[in-house]
Design an enzyme around this catalytic site. Structure first.
Site, PDB file in Angstrom:
ATOM      1  N   HIS A 133      34.519  54.445 -28.879  1.00 36.51           N
ATOM      2  CA  HIS A 133      34.851  55.418 -29.307  1.00 36.51           C
ATOM      3  C   HIS A 133      33.686  56.295 -28.205  1.00 36.51           C
ATOM      4  CE1 HIS A 133      33.742  58.743 -32.846  1.00 36.51           C
ATOM      5  NE2 HIS A 133      33.237  58.636 -31.838  1.00 36.51           N
ATOM      6  N   GLU A 134      32.129  55.627 -27.913  1.00 37.67           N
ATOM      7  CA  GLU A 134      31.274  56.246 -27.279  1.00 37.67           C
ATOM      8  C   GLU A 134      31.840  56.723 -25.841  1.00 37.67           C
ATOM      9  OE1 GLU A 134      28.882  57.425 -27.990  1.00 37.67           O
ATOM     10  OE2 GLU A 134      29.860  56.934 -30.370  1.00 37.67           O
ATOM     11  N   HIS A 137      34.773  59.452 -25.509  1.00 38.65           N
ATOM     12  CA  HIS A 137      33.867  60.836 -25.658  1.00 38.65           C
ATOM     13  C   HIS A 137      33.207  60.801 -24.241  1.00 38.65           C
ATOM     14  CE1 HIS A 137      32.368  62.284 -29.234  1.00 38.65           C
ATOM     15  NE2 HIS A 137      32.315  61.077 -30.081  1.00 38.65           N
ATOM     16  N   GLU A 191      35.201  64.245 -32.304  1.00 39.76           N
ATOM     17  CA  GLU A 191      35.450  62.862 -32.880  1.00 39.76           C
ATOM     18  C   GLU A 191      36.472  62.312 -33.237  1.00 39.76           C
ATOM     19  OE1 GLU A 191      33.015  61.031 -33.719  1.00 39.76           O
ATOM     20  OE2 GLU A 191      31.222  62.461 -32.602  1.00 39.76           O
TER      21      GLU A 191
HETATM   22 ZN   LIG Z   1      31.613  60.276 -31.783  1.00 35.81          ZN
END
Ligand SMILES: [Zn+2]
Length: 249
Positions: A133-134, A137, A191
């Site tokens: 997830h990071e 980003h 997100e």
């Molecule tokens: Zn996030």
């Protein structure tokens, strides 16, 4: 004159718009190159005092475990966005059992805090979900997007004063903005984008997508006390995500 200013602003915003990997329009006043070089400085400055205190990569077994997981994710990230093979990817494990957090700055500079592993008792699959997830980003250039939004709203300028937790650390304005960017919440669309891409990265790296659900369940339980995990303070409510993720996996 006023009309000219508004037109100039609109054209600036149009010029400054970019498109994310999932097709979303992004405000881009800061180039990705700027975000990457600023992040490099912010990363070095963040790690320096921690390293001097012996808090960086001080557990060889844990460092090896986390490194192996992120290497598999980075291999997939490079396939998803080939230009990132030129990035100077790096992961550091920061020994702070009270901090439940992880991040990936622009350019692939990552960190995970031991609190996220010890307090949440994360499995390898769950660590892969957090880091996937990071990484997502960073792949989607969300940090430059947040730096841009901060600049556009001038919140960033006022907030730069609070980014450094440690007094006496001198940082350039851009590096301070880069550090601020990992501390500010992303917008909901960013997100959702990071969730989508992160689960895909982790799955392609061989990690169980169902861990994306159990991770948030466990994280929510840790957040039950009076101290909310840092990770949750910059991310939407676990309940909302779990539903969205459950529908996906
Ligand atoms: Zn996030």
């Amino acid at each position: 004159m006023k009309r000219f200013t508004i037109l100039a602003l609109i054209s600036l915003l149009l010029v400054a718009c970019a498109t994310s990997p999932t097709g979303r329009r992004q405000l881009m006043l800061v180039s990705e190159e700027t975000a990457i070089s600023a992040s490099k400085e912010a990363y070095a400055q963040t790690l320096k005092p921690l390293s001097e205190e012996g808090k960086v990569d001080n557990d060889p077994v844990l460092t090896k475990r986390v490194t192996e997981i992120t290497e598999r994710l980075v291999a997939q990230a490079v396939k998803m966005r080939p230009a990132t093979s030129a990035w100077d990817w790096s992961i550091k494990v920061i020994d702070d059992p009270e901090v439940v957090n992880a991040w990936c700055m622009a350019g692939g500079k990552m960190a995970i805090y031991t609190g996220l592993i010890e307090k949440v008792q994360t499995t390898d699959d769950e660590i892969a979900q957090v880091m996937g997830h990071e990484i997502a980003h960073a792949l989607a250039n969300h940090q430059a997007e947040k730096m841009s939004v901060s600049m556009a709203t001038s919140v960033g300028v006022a907030a730069v004063g609070v980014v450094s937790d440690r007094p006496g650390i001198a940082m350039s304005g851009a590096a301070a903005a880069a550090l601020l960017a990992i501390k500010l919440p992303n917008n909901r669309a960013a997100e959702t984008e990071a969730d989508r891409m992160g689960i895909e990265l982790a799955a392609k790296a061989g990690y169980d997508p169902r861990a994306a659900v159990t991770l948030w369940e466990k994280m929510g339980k840790v957040g039950g006390g009076n101290r909310q995990p840092q990770f949750l303070s910059t991310h939407p409510a676990p309940e909302n995500r779990k539903q969205a993720l459950g529908a996906r996996v």
